[in-house]
Design an enzyme around this catalytic site. Structure first.
Site, PDB file in Angstrom:
ATOM      1  N   TRP A 166      -2.555  -2.978  -1.565  1.00 34.93           N
ATOM      2  CA  TRP A 166      -2.191  -4.386  -1.678  1.00 34.93           C
ATOM      3  C   TRP A 166      -2.997  -5.075  -0.582  1.00 34.93           C
ATOM      4  O   TRP A 166      -2.754  -4.859   0.605  1.00 34.93           O
ATOM      5  CB  TRP A 166      -0.688  -4.563  -1.443  1.00 34.93           C
ATOM      6  CG  TRP A 166      -0.201  -5.961  -1.647  1.00 34.93           C
ATOM      7  CD1 TRP A 166       0.172  -6.542  -2.830  1.00 34.93           C
ATOM      8  CD2 TRP A 166      -0.006  -6.961  -0.638  1.00 34.93           C
ATOM      9  NE1 TRP A 166       0.567  -7.830  -2.614  1.00 34.93           N
ATOM     10  CE2 TRP A 166       0.473  -8.125  -1.290  1.00 34.93           C
ATOM     11  CE3 TRP A 166      -0.207  -7.006   0.745  1.00 34.93           C
ATOM     12  CZ2 TRP A 166       0.761  -9.302  -0.607  1.00 34.93           C
ATOM     13  CZ3 TRP A 166       0.080  -8.185   1.423  1.00 34.93           C
ATOM     14  CH2 TRP A 166       0.567  -9.303   0.759  1.00 34.93           C
TER      15      TRP A 166
ATOM     16  N   GLU B 257       8.413 -14.962 -10.150  1.00 35.21           N
ATOM     17  CA  GLU B 257       7.806 -13.668  -9.829  1.00 35.21           C
ATOM     18  C   GLU B 257       7.169 -13.007 -11.028  1.00 35.21           C
ATOM     19  O   GLU B 257       6.068 -12.487 -10.946  1.00 35.21           O
ATOM     20  CB  GLU B 257       8.884 -12.693  -9.328  1.00 35.21           C
ATOM     21  CG  GLU B 257       9.260 -12.819  -7.918  1.00 35.21           C
ATOM     22  CD  GLU B 257      10.161 -11.653  -7.511  1.00 35.21           C
ATOM     23  OE1 GLU B 257       9.714 -10.826  -6.720  1.00 35.21           O
ATOM     24  OE2 GLU B 257      11.312 -11.576  -7.982  1.00 35.21           O
TER      25      GLU B 257
ATOM     26  N   ASN C  45      -1.778   2.266   5.618  1.00 34.32           N
ATOM     27  CA  ASN C  45      -0.853   1.229   5.178  1.00 34.32           C
ATOM     28  C   ASN C  45      -0.410   0.475   6.418  1.00 34.32           C
ATOM     29  O   ASN C  45       0.119   1.083   7.348  1.00 34.32           O
ATOM     30  CB  ASN C  45       0.358   1.881   4.486  1.00 34.32           C
ATOM     31  CG  ASN C  45       1.493   0.893   4.246  1.00 34.32           C
ATOM     32  OD1 ASN C  45       1.251  -0.287   4.052  1.00 34.32           O
ATOM     33  ND2 ASN C  45       2.720   1.381   4.254  1.00 34.32           N
ATOM     34  N   GLY C  46      -0.633  -0.852   6.445  1.00 28.29           N
ATOM     35  CA  GLY C  46      -0.252  -1.644   7.609  1.00 28.29           C
ATOM     36  C   GLY C  46      -1.351  -2.633   7.929  1.00 28.29           C
ATOM     37  O   GLY C  46      -2.213  -2.917   7.093  1.00 28.29           O
TER      38      GLY C  46
ATOM     39  N   CYS D 219       0.831  -1.187   0.000  1.00 26.44           N
ATOM     40  CA  CYS D 219       0.000   0.000   0.000  1.00 26.44           C
ATOM     41  C   CYS D 219       0.876   1.251   0.000  1.00 26.44           C
ATOM     42  O   CYS D 219       1.875   1.330   0.703  1.00 26.44           O
ATOM     43  CB  CYS D 219      -0.938   0.097   1.194  1.00 26.44           C
ATOM     44  SG  CYS D 219      -2.021  -1.303   1.379  1.00 26.44           S
TER      45      CYS D 219
ATOM     46  N   LYS E  51       6.270  -4.384  -3.650  1.00 26.52           N
ATOM     47  CA  LYS E  51       7.705  -4.150  -3.547  1.00 26.52           C
ATOM     48  C   LYS E  51       8.195  -4.226  -2.107  1.00 26.52           C
ATOM     49  O   LYS E  51       9.246  -4.773  -1.817  1.00 26.52           O
ATOM     50  CB  LYS E  51       8.021  -2.770  -4.127  1.00 26.52           C
ATOM     51  CG  LYS E  51       9.481  -2.412  -4.142  1.00 26.52           C
ATOM     52  CD  LYS E  51      10.198  -3.171  -5.222  1.00 26.52           C
ATOM     53  CE  LYS E  51      11.672  -2.878  -5.260  1.00 26.52           C
ATOM     54  NZ  LYS E  51      12.361  -3.876  -6.086  1.00 26.52           N
TER      55      LYS E  51
ATOM     56  N   ARG F  69       4.115  -0.461  -4.638  1.00 23.34           N
ATOM     57  CA  ARG F  69       3.851  -0.952  -3.286  1.00 23.34           C
ATOM     58  C   ARG F  69       2.572  -1.770  -3.206  1.00 23.34           C
ATOM     59  O   ARG F  69       2.308  -2.445  -2.205  1.00 23.34           O
ATOM     60  CB  ARG F  69       3.744   0.230  -2.307  1.00 23.34           C
ATOM     61  CG  ARG F  69       4.991   1.086  -2.239  1.00 23.34           C
ATOM     62  CD  ARG F  69       4.752   2.272  -1.348  1.00 23.34           C
ATOM     63  NE  ARG F  69       4.605   1.870   0.036  1.00 23.34           N
ATOM     64  CZ  ARG F  69       5.600   1.744   0.902  1.00 23.34           C
ATOM     65  NH1 ARG F  69       6.839   2.014   0.508  1.00 23.34           N
ATOM     66  NH2 ARG F  69       5.393   1.386   2.135  1.00 23.34           N
TER      67      ARG F  69
ATOM     68  N   GLU G  38      18.094 -17.589  -7.170  1.00 28.49           N
ATOM     69  CA  GLU G  38      17.664 -16.230  -7.520  1.00 28.49           C
ATOM     70  C   GLU G  38      17.066 -16.214  -8.930  1.00 28.49           C
ATOM     71  O   GLU G  38      16.055 -15.543  -9.175  1.00 28.49           O
ATOM     72  CB  GLU G  38      18.861 -15.272  -7.388  1.00 28.49           C
ATOM     73  CG  GLU G  38      18.601 -13.834  -7.784  1.00 28.49           C
ATOM     74  CD  GLU G  38      17.473 -13.135  -7.035  1.00 28.49           C
ATOM     75  OE1 GLU G  38      16.993 -13.657  -6.013  1.00 28.49           O
ATOM     76  OE2 GLU G  38      17.053 -12.062  -7.494  1.00 28.49           O
TER      77      GLU G  38
ATOM     78  N   LYS H  64      13.248 -15.072  -9.805  1.00 22.83           N
ATOM     79  CA  LYS H  64      12.923 -14.030 -10.804  1.00 22.83           C
ATOM     80  C   LYS H  64      11.903 -14.585 -11.797  1.00 22.83           C
ATOM     81  O   LYS H  64      10.937 -13.910 -12.142  1.00 22.83           O
ATOM     82  CB  LYS H  64      14.178 -13.573 -11.580  1.00 22.83           C
ATOM     83  CG  LYS H  64      15.162 -12.733 -10.810  1.00 22.83           C
ATOM     84  CD  LYS H  64      14.735 -11.303 -10.570  1.00 22.83           C
ATOM     85  CE  LYS H  64      14.030 -11.114  -9.272  1.00 22.83           C
ATOM     86  NZ  LYS H  64      14.736 -11.014  -8.047  1.00 22.83           N
TER      87      LYS H  64
ATOM     88  N   HIS I 143      18.258 -36.834  -5.865  1.00 22.11           N
ATOM     89  CA  HIS I 143      17.521 -37.348  -4.706  1.00 22.11           C
ATOM     90  C   HIS I 143      16.032 -37.024  -4.783  1.00 22.11           C
ATOM     91  O   HIS I 143      15.325 -37.116  -3.792  1.00 22.11           O
ATOM     92  CB  HIS I 143      18.130 -36.792  -3.414  1.00 22.11           C
ATOM     93  CG  HIS I 143      19.553 -37.203  -3.233  1.00 22.11           C
ATOM     94  ND1 HIS I 143      19.930 -38.488  -2.917  1.00 22.11           N
ATOM     95  CD2 HIS I 143      20.708 -36.508  -3.386  1.00 22.11           C
ATOM     96  CE1 HIS I 143      21.243 -38.571  -2.858  1.00 22.11           C
ATOM     97  NE2 HIS I 143      21.751 -37.368  -3.146  1.00 22.11           N
TER      98      HIS I 143
HETATM   99  C1  AGP Z   1      12.548  -9.595  -4.985  1.00 22.45           C
HETATM  100  O1  AGP Z   1      12.531  -9.767  -6.352  1.00 22.45           O
HETATM  101  C2  AGP Z   1      11.269  -9.786  -4.324  1.00 22.45           C
HETATM  102  N1  AGP Z   1      10.271  -8.935  -4.829  1.00 22.45           N
HETATM  103  C3  AGP Z   1      11.250  -9.985  -2.839  1.00 22.45           C
HETATM  104  O2  AGP Z   1      11.656 -11.301  -2.619  1.00 22.45           O
HETATM  105  C4  AGP Z   1      12.110  -9.058  -1.955  1.00 22.45           C
HETATM  106  O3  AGP Z   1      13.455  -9.317  -2.167  1.00 22.45           O
HETATM  107  C5  AGP Z   1      11.740  -9.273  -0.480  1.00 22.45           C
HETATM  108  O4  AGP Z   1      10.412  -8.917  -0.281  1.00 22.45           O
HETATM  109  C6  AGP Z   1      12.642  -8.514   0.465  1.00 22.45           C
HETATM  110  O5  AGP Z   1      12.556  -7.147   0.258  1.00 22.45           O
HETATM  111  P1  AGP Z   1      13.588  -6.156   0.925  1.00 22.45           P
HETATM  112  O6  AGP Z   1      14.918  -6.426   0.317  1.00 22.45           O
HETATM  113  O7  AGP Z   1      13.062  -4.787   0.588  1.00 22.45           O
HETATM  114  O8  AGP Z   1      13.583  -6.423   2.389  1.00 22.45           O
END
Ligand code: AGP
Length: 614
Positions: free
Chosen positions: A75, A494, A101-102, A2, A609, A27, A487, A491, A510
Site C-alpha cells: 500500500w 468506501e 511495512n511501515g 503492506c 485494512k 493490507r 457509518e 460504508k 443549516h
Molecule cells: C472501516 O470500514 C474502515 N476501513 C476504517 O475506517 C477503519 O475502521 C479504521 O482504519 C480503523 O481501523 P481499526 O479499527 O483497525 O483501528
C-alpha cells in the site's frame, strides 16, 4: 498497510509466499513481489504493479524450487505504485533483499548520505535505504555477520518498520525485525515462517511468536526461530500466543465476497461475545486487569479511535454517560495526538481498534499512558499491539475480518462497549444489578434482531436502485441514529466510491439541504426513538424538495412508510441497541450499490485494512 511474509524450510517457499500474500492482500494491494533464495545464496526476484494475482501469473514462468523466500503486498506511501517501487528492494550488489511495512521517516537524509558514498537507488521508496544500510554494515563493521548488520542498519532508522530480509552471504537465513509495525513468527517441523499477521499463518501452526518492539529474529531452515533484543542480546522467553480460530475462518466458505460473509456472521459474533458475560454480580470482564478500586474511581473517559471504530466510540459515549454517569470525550486519534488533554487522577482511556495496529490509535494510547491514564483496548485481534500495550483488553471475538470495510467488528465493538459501560456502571454503583440484567437480556436479543434484518436484504437490493445515477447521497439521523447515518455514509463511500455525507438530521437545514434536488438520494435513519417525530419532520423537508428518500424505520411505522420512496424495515429494538441492528441494513445497502457500480467490495481502491502509518 503492506503485508509481508517469509519462509525458510524443507518445502518450496513460493506456494506459501503467494498464499500468504493473498491472505494479507487486505493490507494493501497496489503492487506485490517475491524474492527467492537458492541454497547457493543466489537471489531471484519477481515483482510488479498490481495485485497478487498478477504476481502469481508472472511466477508461473519460474521453476521455483527454492526453499527460502520473502514476499510483500504493498500500500504505497512513498513513491507511486509501480514495478520499480514494488518490494522487495535490493542493495547495490543485488545480494541483499528487503521487504518492509511501515515508514522510514528519515529516509531522505539516509538516501543523501548513502548516495554521497556511492550507492545507487532504483526506487522512490523509503524502504530501499534499509537494503543499502545492511549492505554497508555487512561490508564494514558487521564483517559479514547478517544479524549484526541488521541490528546496525535498523539503529539508523527513524519511524516504524516490520522487515524481513535475505542476504546471499547467509543462505537459508531470514532476518526479521520490527518497531511499531506488527510481525509474527512460527517455528514448525517444516520450517520457520514470518508474517504481518496471524491470518497468513493459520494454515501452518496454532502457536505463534509475537516479535516484540525493537526485537530482531533469525529464522533458519530447520524451523528454528531465535529472538534477540535490538542489541542482539538473546531473549530467553519470547512472547508467544495461540491462534484461537481455524484457517477456514479466513476463507470465503461459499459466500461471493468477504463482505457478504462478514455481514452474515454478525449474529454469531455477538453470541460468542456475550457468552458467559453475565455473572451473579453483574457483567464479567475478568480480562480487564484493573482492580475494583481503580474501576470504581474512574471519573473521566476518553475514547480514542479511527474511522468505523471512532463511530463505535461516538455511540459508546452515550452508554458511558447514561449508564455509568462518567463524562466522556470521544476523539479521532489522528487529531487527538496533537491536542491538549485534560486528565484527572482517575481518567480511563478506551481505545477501539479492530486490527489493534492503527498507528494513530496506538500513539493516542501511549500519550494517555504517559499522562498517567489507564488504557483499555477494545480490539478484535489477539496479541495485537493494542492488546499488548494496554492496561486491559476486551477482545470482541468477531473472528478474522478480511474485507477492508469493517462490518462484523463494528457491531461486535458496539456490544463490547455496552458491556464495558455496564461493568463500569455497576462498579461505581450508578445502576442497580437488576438494570444491568435487563440491559444484558436486551443485548442478548441483538443476534435474533440482526437475523431478521439479514432476511430483508432484498429491501436493500431494491433501494440500491435509487443510487443508479446518483453522484452523491445524504445520510440523516438524530441521537444514536446520527452515528448510524455516519457509518452508513462511510460504508457507501468506501466501497462504492459514491460521495456520501452524513449529517445530524436537525442540522441539515443549516446547509446540506442546499444539495437536495429532484431524485437526490437521502437515507433517513428513523427507527422508533424519542426523536422519531423530529426526524420525520426532516424527512418531510427533503421530500418537499424532491429527494428520493430511503427510510430505515421500525416495522409497522405507517407514517414513515407513507413518506419514503424506499423502506428498510427493522424489528422493534430498545433505542440504545438500535445502532447494532440498524447498521446492518446500511452495510447491505452499501454493498448492493457497490456491486451495481461494478466495484470490488472487499478491496476498495486506495484503502488498506490496517493503517499502520500516521
Ligand atoms: C472501516 O470500514 C474502515 N476501513 C476504517 O475506517 C477503519 O475502521 C479504521 O482504519 C480503523 O481501523 P481499526 O479499527 O483497525 O483501528
Amino acid at each position: 498497510m503492506c503485508g509481508i511474509v517469509g519462509y525458510t524450510g524443507k518445502n518450496p517457499a513460493l506456494p506459501f509466499l503467494l498464499e500468504g500474500l493473498r491472505t494479507l492482500e487486505y493490507r494493501g494491494y497496489d503492487s506485490a513481489g517475491v524474492e527467492l533464495e537458492a541454497p547457493s545464496g543466489s537471489l531471484t526476484e519477481v515483482k510488479c504493479k498490481g495485485r497478487v494475482a498478477a504476481l502469481a501469473a508472472l511466477c508461473e514462468k519460474l521453476d521455483a524450487t527454492q526453499t527460502t523466500g520473502i514476499a510483500h503486498t504493498r500500500w504505497a506511501t512513498h513513491g507511486e505504485p509501480s514495478d520499480a517501487n514494488a518490494h522487495p528492494h535490493r542493495d547495490c550488489s543485488g545480494r541483499v533483499a528487503v521487504v518492509h511495512n511501515g515508514i522510514i521517516e528519515n529516509f531522505q537524509e539516509l538516501v543523501a548520505e548513502l548516495e554521497e558514498r556511492g550507492h545507487h537507488f532504483a526506487s522512490e521508496t523509503d524502504s530501499e535505504v534499509i537494503a543499502h544500510l545492511i549492505e554497508e554494515a555487512l561490508a564494514g563493521p558487521a564483517e559479514g555477520d547478517f544479524a549484526l548488520a541488521v541490528s546496525l542498519a535498523t539503529s539508523r532508522l527513524e519511524g516504524s518498520w516490520a522487515i524481513a530480509c535475505l542476504s546471499a552471504a547467509s543462505p537459508g537465513e531470514i532476518l526479521c525485525c520490527r518497531k511499531g509495525s506488527p510481525l509474527v513468527l512460527a517455528s514448525t517441523p517444516d520450517g520457520a515462517y514470518a508474517a504481518s499477521d496471524v491470518t497468513a499463518l493459520a494454515h501452518t501452526t496454532s502457536h505463534v511468536v509475537n516479535l516484540g518492539e525493537g526485537q530482531i529474529a533469525r529464522l533458519l531452515p530447520t524451523g528454528e526461530v531465535s529472538v534477540f533484543e535490538g542489541d542482539l542480546t538473546p531473549v530467553a522467553e519470547p512472547d508467544t500466543f495461540d491462534i484461537d480460530w481455524d484457517a477456514s475462518a479466513a476463507t470465503l466458505g461459499g459466500y461471493p465476497d468477504f463482505m457478504a460473509k462478514e455481514i452474515a456472521e454478525q449474529p454469531e459474533a455477538i453470541e460468542r461475545l456475550l457468552e458467559g458475560r453475565l455473572g451473579q454480580d453483574g457483567i464479567v470482564l475478568d480480562e480487564l486487569r484493573l482492580s475494583p478500586e481503580e474501576v470504581a474511581a474512574i471519573d473521566r473517559i476518553y475514547v480514542v479511535a479511527c474511522g468505523t471504530s471512532w463511530h463505535v466510540g461516538l455511540i459508546a459515549k452515550t452508554y458511558f454517560e447514561t449508564w455509568a454517569r462518567i463524562p466522556t470525550t470521544v476523539e479521532c486519534a489522528s487529531e487527538f495526538n496533537y491536542e491538549e488533554i485534560l486528565t484527572t487522577d482517575h481518567t480511563l482511556c478506551v481505545i477501539i481498534t479492530q486490527s489493534g495496529e492503527t498507528a494513530d490509535t496506538l500513539a493516542s494510547a501511549r500519550k494517555m499512558q504517559a499522562a498517567g491514564a489507564k488504557v483499555i483496548a477494545i480490539t478484535n485481534v489477539l496479541g495485537s499491539s493494542a492488546a499488548r500495550e494496554s492496561d486491559g483488553v476486551l477482545y470482541v471475538q468477531a473472528g478474522p475480518e478480511i474485507a477492508v470495510a469493517s462490518t462484523k467488528a463494528y457491531t461486535a465493538q458496539l456490544v463490547a462497549a455496552a458491556l464495558l459501560a455496564l461493568f463500569l456502571a455497576r462498579a461505581n454503583g450508578a445502576i442497580s444489578l437488576s438494570e444491568v440484567r435487563s440491559r444484558f437480556r436486551e443485548m442478548q436479543r441483538a443476534p435474533e434482531l440482526i437475523r431478521i434484518v439479514l432476511s430483508r436484504a432484498w429491501q436493500d437490493e431494491v433501494a440500491a436502485q435509487a443510487f443508479a445515477s446518483a453522484h452523491s447521497a445524504l445520510f440523516l439521523g438524530r441521537g444514536v441514529s446520527s452515528t448510524t447515518a455516519r457509518e452508513g455514509a462511510l460504508k457507501l463511500k468506501e466501497i462504492s466510491y459514491l460521495h456520501a455525507e452524513a449529517y445530524p438530521a436537525g442540522e441539515m437545514k443549516h446547509g446540506p439541504i442546499a444539495l437536495v434536488e429532484p431524485g437526490y438520494p437521502v437515507v433517513v435513519v428513523v427507527p422508533e426513538s424519542h426523536v422519531r417525530d423530529k426526524t420525520i419532520s426532516n424527512l418531510q423537508e427533503v421530500n418537499a424538495r424532491g429527494a428520493t428518500t430511503i427510510a430505515l424505520a421500525t416495522n409497522g411505522d405507517v407514517r414513515v412508510a407513507q413518506l419514503a420512496s424506499h423502506l428498510l424495515l427493522v424489528p422493534p429494538a430498545p433505542e440504545w441497541l438500535s445502532p447494532v441492528v440498524d447498521v446492518v441494513h446500511l452495510q447491505l445497502l452499501a454493498r448492493y450499490v457497490a456491486l451495481a457500480r461494478g466495484c470490488d467490495v472487499d478491496k476498495p481502491r486506495n484503502l488498506a485494512k490496517s493503517v499502520t502509518v500516521e
